[in-house]
Design an enzyme around this catalytic site. Structure first.
Site, short mmCIF file in Angstrom:
data_model
loop_
_atom_site.label_atom_id
_atom_site.label_comp_id
_atom_site.label_asym_id
_atom_site.label_seq_id
_atom_site.Cartn_x
_atom_site.Cartn_y
_atom_site.Cartn_z
N SER A 267 24.72 45.32 52.65
CA SER A 267 24.56 43.89 52.85
C SER A 267 25.22 43.44 54.14
CB SER A 267 25.11 43.15 51.62
OG SER A 267 24.70 41.81 51.60
N ASP B 145 14.86 42.26 46.38
CA ASP B 145 15.94 41.73 47.21
C ASP B 145 15.37 40.73 48.22
OD1 ASP B 145 18.14 41.31 48.83
OD2 ASP B 145 18.38 43.41 49.42
N HIS C 94 19.34 43.30 44.97
CA HIS C 94 20.46 43.33 45.91
C HIS C 94 21.74 43.60 45.12
CE1 HIS C 94 22.01 42.37 49.93
NE2 HIS C 94 23.07 41.90 49.30
#
Length: 324
Positions: free
Chosen positions: A164, A261, A291
């Site tokens: 991320s 995601d 995610h």
């Protein structure tokens, strides 16, 4: 904006997502506003879903001293008497959440399964320390990683990894290395990376609700990270690795994306851009994952273990053997 298909989440995540969506709806109903403490506490609750913590023979908390402040880190080595590859790890959390402690189970798995030395970096977080404070900490760690490895053997060279926001830090450093020969990166490993702060990818619409990470929260994260500069569209674009220089001199890259995601499409676009530029790139998409699935190992154990195994294979490919 082009149409992007919405993902379909694994049945392993059904109950988890039902509860998460119920809590999100309740927070909206009660007009509970985002704030750093609340989001940090919520992310830290995922510790309960990472019960597997492999034994690693060497774990030590270290720090780099910069004047009156420190950049803390945690070093892991499964075999400290054996020269192993080095992996510098930058945690995720929207540039404002996450910590070395939260990611301890992940780094234990990386060290154990990957048979590598892991350095997990406690970089500064927004909003207390906005862009580019955290990036500068990671830059310093990359340049001086050897100084925290005085108690373990290791191989020459360093790879970097992030999920991320940690992926944004990795790709930003890789881009810096194109114009700064003192930054040497062997490989980069990106897990559902954030590489485009403009949020232009269509998956922000198709996957922007119902899959834990929601588009308004990403927007809020970036506003805290860039603060006043968040309104400067050109600065935000320049800070986005997807819109920066991409050429064959970038390090070989392993990218994981998740089909459910909101960041999915920018990760795919980055992988495609690397491939078009002649960079050695491997891309794997878990179609039914969301995610942050790596923080949900108790629910999606096999997917997490598959990710670790693929990372281990990637690190082992043509690994340098010079010991330090």
């Amino acid at each position: 904006m082009q149409v992007s298909p919405r993902g379909t989440a694994s049945v392993k995540l059904t109950d988890f997502l039902a509860l998460a969506n119920q809590n999100i709806a309740l927070a909206k109903q009660q007009n509970i506003q985002y704030n750093p403490q609340l989001l940090r506490e919520n992310l830290n609750k995922l510790t309960a879903l990472m019960s597997a913590k492999p034994e690693v023979s060497y774990i030590a908390d270290k720090a780099w001293q910069l004047g009156e402040r420190e950049i803390c880190c945690r070093v892991y080595s499964p075999v400290p008497t054996q020269a192993l590859p080095v992996l510098l790890h930058f945690h995720g959390g929207g540039h404002m959440c996450g910590s070395v402690e939260l990611y301890d189970p992940i780094c234990r798995h990386l060290a154990s399964i990957g048979q590598c030395v892991v350095i997990s970096v406690e970089y500064r977080l927004a909003p207390e320390y906005p862009y580019p404070a955290g990036l500068e900490d990671c830059d310093y760690a990359l340049r001086h990683y050897q100084s925290v490895l005085d108690e373990v053997l290791y191989q020459e060279g360093v790879s970097i990894m992030g999920d991320s926001a940690g992926g944004a830090l990795c790709t930003s450093l890789s881009q810096r290395s194109l114009t700064d020969s003192t930054l040497n990166i062997a490989k980069q490993i990106l897990v559902y990376p954030s590489v485009d702060y403009t949020m232009a990818s269509p998956s922000y619409q198709s996957n922007g609700t119902g899959f834990l990470l929601e588009t308004p929260r990403v927007q809020w994260y970036f506003e805290q990270y860039f603060q006043a500069a968040a309104k400067d569209a050109e600065l935000v674009k320049r800070a986005s690795p997807l819109h920066g220089e991409i050429n064959a001199k970038l390090p070989s890259t392993l990218i994981f994306t998740a089909g459910c995601d909101p960041l999915r499409d920018e990760g795919i676009a980055y992988a495609n851009a690397l491939n078009a530029a002649g960079v050695q790139v491997q891309h794997h998409q878990f179609e039914d994952m969301i995610h942050a699935y790596m923080l949900l190992q108790d629910l999606v154990t096999e997917e997490c273990l598959t990710t670790y195994r693929m990372i281990a294979m990637f690190l082992a490919e043509s690994t340098p053997i010079t010991a330090k």
